[in-house]
Design a protein around this motif. Structure first.
Motif, PDB file in Angstrom:
ATOM      1  N   THR A  12       0.806  -1.212   0.000  1.00 30.79           N
ATOM      2  CA  THR A  12       0.000   0.000   0.000  1.00 30.79           C
ATOM      3  C   THR A  12       0.832   1.252   0.000  1.00 30.79           C
ATOM      4  N   LYS A  18      -1.700  -5.408   2.885  1.00 34.44           N
ATOM      5  CA  LYS A  18      -1.321  -4.087   2.379  1.00 34.44           C
ATOM      6  C   LYS A  18      -1.886  -3.873   0.979  1.00 34.44           C
ATOM      7  N   GLU A  24      -5.554  -3.042   1.017  1.00 32.01           N
ATOM      8  CA  GLU A  24      -5.761  -1.623   1.351  1.00 32.01           C
ATOM      9  C   GLU A  24      -5.417  -0.742   0.156  1.00 32.01           C
ATOM     10  N   ARG A  42      -8.141  -0.826  -2.396  1.00 35.54           N
ATOM     11  CA  ARG A  42      -9.285  -0.030  -1.949  1.00 35.54           C
ATOM     12  C   ARG A  42      -9.025   1.439  -2.186  1.00 35.54           C
ATOM     13  N   GLN A  43      -7.855   1.857  -1.788  1.00 34.71           N
ATOM     14  CA  GLN A  43      -7.512   3.262  -1.915  1.00 34.71           C
ATOM     15  C   GLN A  43      -7.453   3.679  -3.383  1.00 34.71           C
TER      16      GLN A  43
END
Length: 106
Positions: A10, A57, A60, A63-64
Motif C-alpha cells: 500500500t 497491504k 488496502e 481499496r484506496q
DNA sequence: GTAAACCGGCGTCAGGTGGG
DNA sequence: CCCACCTGACGCCGGTTTAC
C-alpha cells in the motif's frame, strides 16, 4: 476469487493528474523480501506472515486506488458540467453580439 | 416468483515505477 | 538490485433490475 501468488503493498502517491488527491503512507513491520529470495532465513511461519502482510497491504492499496479513481472520475464529470455551461454561455454571448452587429450594419 | 442480465465492489495477481 | 507502492486486469459475490 483469484488464486495463489504474492505481491504488492500500500501507500500513496499516484497519477490521475488534473483532478487529484493524495493520502498518507504507512509503516511496515516486515521489511524483508517477498519470500526468501536468496539468503533469507525466514521460517515457514515467517514466510506465511510476510505473505499475509503483503496481501493485507495490497488489499488496502486496491481499496484506496479505487476510491481515488472514483474521485477522479467525479472530478472529471464536474469539469465536463462546468465546461458545458461555459460553452452554453459563450454561444449565447456570441449570438447576442452577432445580433448587435447585424442591427448596426443595417 | 424466478432465471438471467447487469452493476458495483472486493481480493488477488502481475507488471511497471521510483527511491534507497 | 531490492523493496514498497500503484494500478490494470481477472474472477467472484451479493444486490438490483428486467423479462417472462
Amino acid at each position: 476469487m483469484a488464486v495463489t501468488g504474492d505481491e504488492t503493498e500500500t501507500g500513496s502517491t499516484g497519477d490521475f493528474t488534473a483532478c487529484q488527491m493524495h493520502i498518507p503512507s504507512s509503516n511496515l513491520p516486515y521489511g524483508g523480501a517477498g519470500a526468501s529470495a536468496h539468503g533469507s532465513k525466514s521460517s515457514g511461519e515467517d514466510t506465511v506472515k510476510k505473505r499475509e502482510y503483503r496481501l493485507m497491504k495490497n488489499r488496502e492499496a486496491a481499496r484506496q486506488c479505487r476510491r481515488k479513481k472514483k474521485e477522479y472520475v467525479k472530478c472529471l464529470e464536474n469539469r465536463v458540467a462546468v465546461l458545458e455551461n461555459q460553452n452554453k454561455t459563450l454561444i449565447e454571448e456570441l449570438r447576442a453580439l452577432k445580433d448587435i452587429y447585424r442591427h448596426k450594419i443595417q
